[in-house]
Design an enzyme around this catalytic site. Sequence first.
Site, PDB file in Angstrom:
ATOM      1  N   GLY A  12      28.974  33.858  37.271  1.00  0.00           N
ATOM      2  CA  GLY A  12      30.380  33.966  36.887  1.00  0.00           C
ATOM      3  C   GLY A  12      31.112  32.648  37.077  1.00  0.00           C
ATOM      4  O   GLY A  12      30.560  31.682  37.611  1.00  0.00           O
ATOM      5  N   ASP A  13      32.351  32.611  36.584  1.00  0.00           N
ATOM      6  CA  ASP A  13      33.228  31.442  36.738  1.00  0.00           C
ATOM      7  C   ASP A  13      32.678  30.194  36.051  1.00  0.00           C
ATOM      8  O   ASP A  13      32.922  29.076  36.497  1.00  0.00           O
ATOM      9  CB  ASP A  13      33.485  31.132  38.231  1.00  0.00           C
ATOM     10  CG  ASP A  13      33.945  32.354  38.980  1.00  0.00           C
ATOM     11  OD1 ASP A  13      34.811  33.062  38.452  1.00  0.00           O
ATOM     12  OD2 ASP A  13      33.441  32.610  40.088  1.00  0.00           O
ATOM     13  N   LYS A  16      34.158  30.429  30.883  1.00  0.00           N
ATOM     14  CA  LYS A  16      34.054  31.145  29.600  1.00  0.00           C
ATOM     15  C   LYS A  16      35.403  31.244  28.899  1.00  0.00           C
ATOM     16  O   LYS A  16      35.465  31.216  27.670  1.00  0.00           O
ATOM     17  CB  LYS A  16      33.497  32.567  29.832  1.00  0.00           C
ATOM     18  CG  LYS A  16      32.089  32.580  30.382  1.00  0.00           C
ATOM     19  CD  LYS A  16      31.582  33.983  30.601  1.00  0.00           C
ATOM     20  CE  LYS A  16      32.229  34.731  31.747  1.00  0.00           C
ATOM     21  NZ  LYS A  16      31.956  34.183  33.092  1.00  0.00           N
ATOM     22  N   GLY A  40      38.382  36.582  36.018  1.00  0.00           N
ATOM     23  CA  GLY A  40      39.561  35.717  35.976  1.00  0.00           C
ATOM     24  C   GLY A  40      39.253  34.595  35.013  1.00  0.00           C
ATOM     25  O   GLY A  40      38.483  33.701  35.327  1.00  0.00           O
ATOM     26  N   HIS A  41      39.777  34.671  33.810  1.00  0.00           N
ATOM     27  CA  HIS A  41      39.467  33.672  32.788  1.00  0.00           C
ATOM     28  C   HIS A  41      40.650  32.718  32.616  1.00  0.00           C
ATOM     29  O   HIS A  41      41.755  33.150  32.301  1.00  0.00           O
ATOM     30  CB  HIS A  41      39.100  34.364  31.466  1.00  0.00           C
ATOM     31  CG  HIS A  41      37.820  35.137  31.575  1.00  0.00           C
ATOM     32  ND1 HIS A  41      37.357  35.991  30.625  1.00  0.00           N
ATOM     33  CD2 HIS A  41      36.885  35.157  32.555  1.00  0.00           C
ATOM     34  CE1 HIS A  41      36.195  36.506  31.013  1.00  0.00           C
ATOM     35  NE2 HIS A  41      35.902  36.022  32.182  1.00  0.00           N
ATOM     36  N   GLN A 225      32.063  37.989  34.264  1.00  0.00           N
ATOM     37  CA  GLN A 225      31.089  37.694  35.332  1.00  0.00           C
ATOM     38  C   GLN A 225      29.952  36.828  34.755  1.00  0.00           C
ATOM     39  O   GLN A 225      30.197  36.055  33.859  1.00  0.00           O
ATOM     40  CB  GLN A 225      30.540  38.972  35.977  1.00  0.00           C
ATOM     41  CG  GLN A 225      31.557  39.728  36.822  1.00  0.00           C
ATOM     42  CD  GLN A 225      32.495  40.588  36.007  1.00  0.00           C
ATOM     43  OE1 GLN A 225      32.049  41.387  35.205  1.00  0.00           O
ATOM     44  NE2 GLN A 225      33.784  40.449  36.207  1.00  0.00           N
ATOM     45  N   ALA A 300      39.886  32.488  40.571  1.00  0.00           N
ATOM     46  CA  ALA A 300      41.110  32.769  39.816  1.00  0.00           C
ATOM     47  C   ALA A 300      41.609  34.177  40.112  1.00  0.00           C
ATOM     48  O   ALA A 300      42.779  34.487  39.918  1.00  0.00           O
ATOM     49  CB  ALA A 300      40.825  32.616  38.319  1.00  0.00           C
TER      50      ALA A 300
HETATM   51  P1  IMP Z   1      32.916  43.504  42.138  1.00  0.00           P
HETATM   52  O1  IMP Z   1      32.632  43.182  40.720  1.00  0.00           O
HETATM   53  O2  IMP Z   1      34.359  43.382  42.508  1.00  0.00           O
HETATM   54  O3  IMP Z   1      32.330  44.833  42.549  1.00  0.00           O
HETATM   55  O4  IMP Z   1      32.157  42.422  43.064  1.00  0.00           O
HETATM   56  C1  IMP Z   1      30.739  42.340  43.128  1.00  0.00           C
HETATM   57  C2  IMP Z   1      30.272  40.888  43.218  1.00  0.00           C
HETATM   58  O5  IMP Z   1      30.534  40.236  41.975  1.00  0.00           O
HETATM   59  C3  IMP Z   1      30.991  40.047  44.279  1.00  0.00           C
HETATM   60  O6  IMP Z   1      30.063  39.111  44.809  1.00  0.00           O
HETATM   61  C4  IMP Z   1      32.074  39.322  43.490  1.00  0.00           C
HETATM   62  O7  IMP Z   1      32.457  38.108  44.123  1.00  0.00           O
HETATM   63  C5  IMP Z   1      31.335  39.078  42.189  1.00  0.00           C
HETATM   64  N1  IMP Z   1      32.235  38.940  41.040  1.00  0.00           N
HETATM   65  C6  IMP Z   1      32.849  39.929  40.359  1.00  0.00           C
HETATM   66  N2  IMP Z   1      33.562  39.436  39.334  1.00  0.00           N
HETATM   67  C7  IMP Z   1      33.381  38.113  39.348  1.00  0.00           C
HETATM   68  C8  IMP Z   1      33.834  37.054  38.505  1.00  0.00           C
HETATM   69  O8  IMP Z   1      34.544  37.246  37.511  1.00  0.00           O
HETATM   70  N3  IMP Z   1      33.417  35.803  38.840  1.00  0.00           N
HETATM   71  C9  IMP Z   1      32.594  35.559  39.898  1.00  0.00           C
HETATM   72  N4  IMP Z   1      32.138  36.528  40.703  1.00  0.00           N
HETATM   73  C10 IMP Z   1      32.530  37.785  40.426  1.00  0.00           C
END
Ligand code: IMP
Length: 426
Positions: A12-13, A16, A40-41, A225, A300
Amino acid sequence: MANTVIIGAQWGDEGKGKIVDMLSAQCGAVVRFQGGNNAGHTIRVHDEQTILHLIPSGILHKDTLCLIGNGVVLDPYVFLEEIDRLAERGIDVSPVRLAVSKKAHLILSYHKQIDKAREAKLVGQKIGTTGRGIGPCYEDKIARVGLRAGDLTNPALLREKIRHALLEKNTLLHELYKLDPINPDTVTGDLLALAPRLTPYLTDVEARIEEISAAGKDILFEGAQGMHLDIDHGTYPFVTSSNTVSGNAATGSGVPPSFFTRIVSVSKAYTTRVGSGPFPTELLDDAGTYLREKGHEYGATTGRARRCGWLDTVILRAGVRVNGFTDIVMTKLDVLQNLPVLRICVAYEYGGKRCDRIPQEEGALADVRPVYEEMPGFEDGIAGCTSFEQLPDTVQTYIQRVEELVGVKISIISVGPERKQTIVRQ
Ligand code: IMP
């Protein structure tokens, strides 16, 4: 252009948002197909920053329709707040431009409470979730007790579903987590109060996609993600609760897999990860701090500091196999400037042997040792480069070596947050 899926190649991050914003200028619609406001885009246009959590990153282009597909979990409060913030800036967020599948599941207050209570309780492993209720909402979807956006037009069904769900949830909240039970009438009342604002946005996403396609326009599918947070193919259990891979662009928006002609991988020039879980190339030294500060590697969505490390081509190759990437967008290349050496992870050492693939046993990725190739760093600024040929030789070599190791062409290179700081290779 073509019907294109954009997937994060790492955890993720990857940036995108900027790429979706750029490519959506040529598209009829942008569709989000999984995840929720855990994403968070970030998009930057002329020094103005827009951070989107739910609304597709095509919203800044006035002729692009933004669709939220059935595979997304939608927090109605966050959705309306995001609409309000954009509307204040004069951006058209009316139902003519933005619509939500009636089949998308709703994140309710009890999902968020359970998510946070689990993480706080430290029973089992701490995943480091965003606390946005994502996992508990997808659990309800799979358990066939979830609420869908379309239920907002049926108060009796809504009331009954919430009453039924809370019979179980309140036992969990009260008995295990020692929290106050939630009153079903309060949840129902709050949701029904929002319904008049939300229902005009409800639509049949499949039908809208069909119409746009029939008009000869291309559609962009925006992943959230990253590939290695995928519930099946990621670093389980340190993953999110949806499928983040390209196959889910079909399921999560209601089109056949044959619909897509281009599948773009977005990868940073290095690697980051938020939350817990294995990260073979993580840097716990000054180089890691340098990447975090220079790359502004803070979430973000939650503001958390991101863990930083070298580029890992083992995880990029795994992404190619599962997603069928046609090309790669490499972002944040400028952040590598002034590091004395650049390292690329080309393989792992695991159990005394060299391996080119991610071992599949749970936890094994935490036991691998990265095998690195090294090359000299670069000192010249590259944020103003507009063609591949303008990049310093070392940087060109870095890009070409990554292409060789991953086996896919790097078609776009981002050298800064602005739209114009983008090199499109022929
Ligand atoms: P959840 O999606 O909130 O259940 O989190 C599960 C895992 O995915 C955690 O390690 C979060 O930090 C990670 N995660 C969820 N969404 C993002 C994203 O948009 N960017 C980076 N990591 C994410």
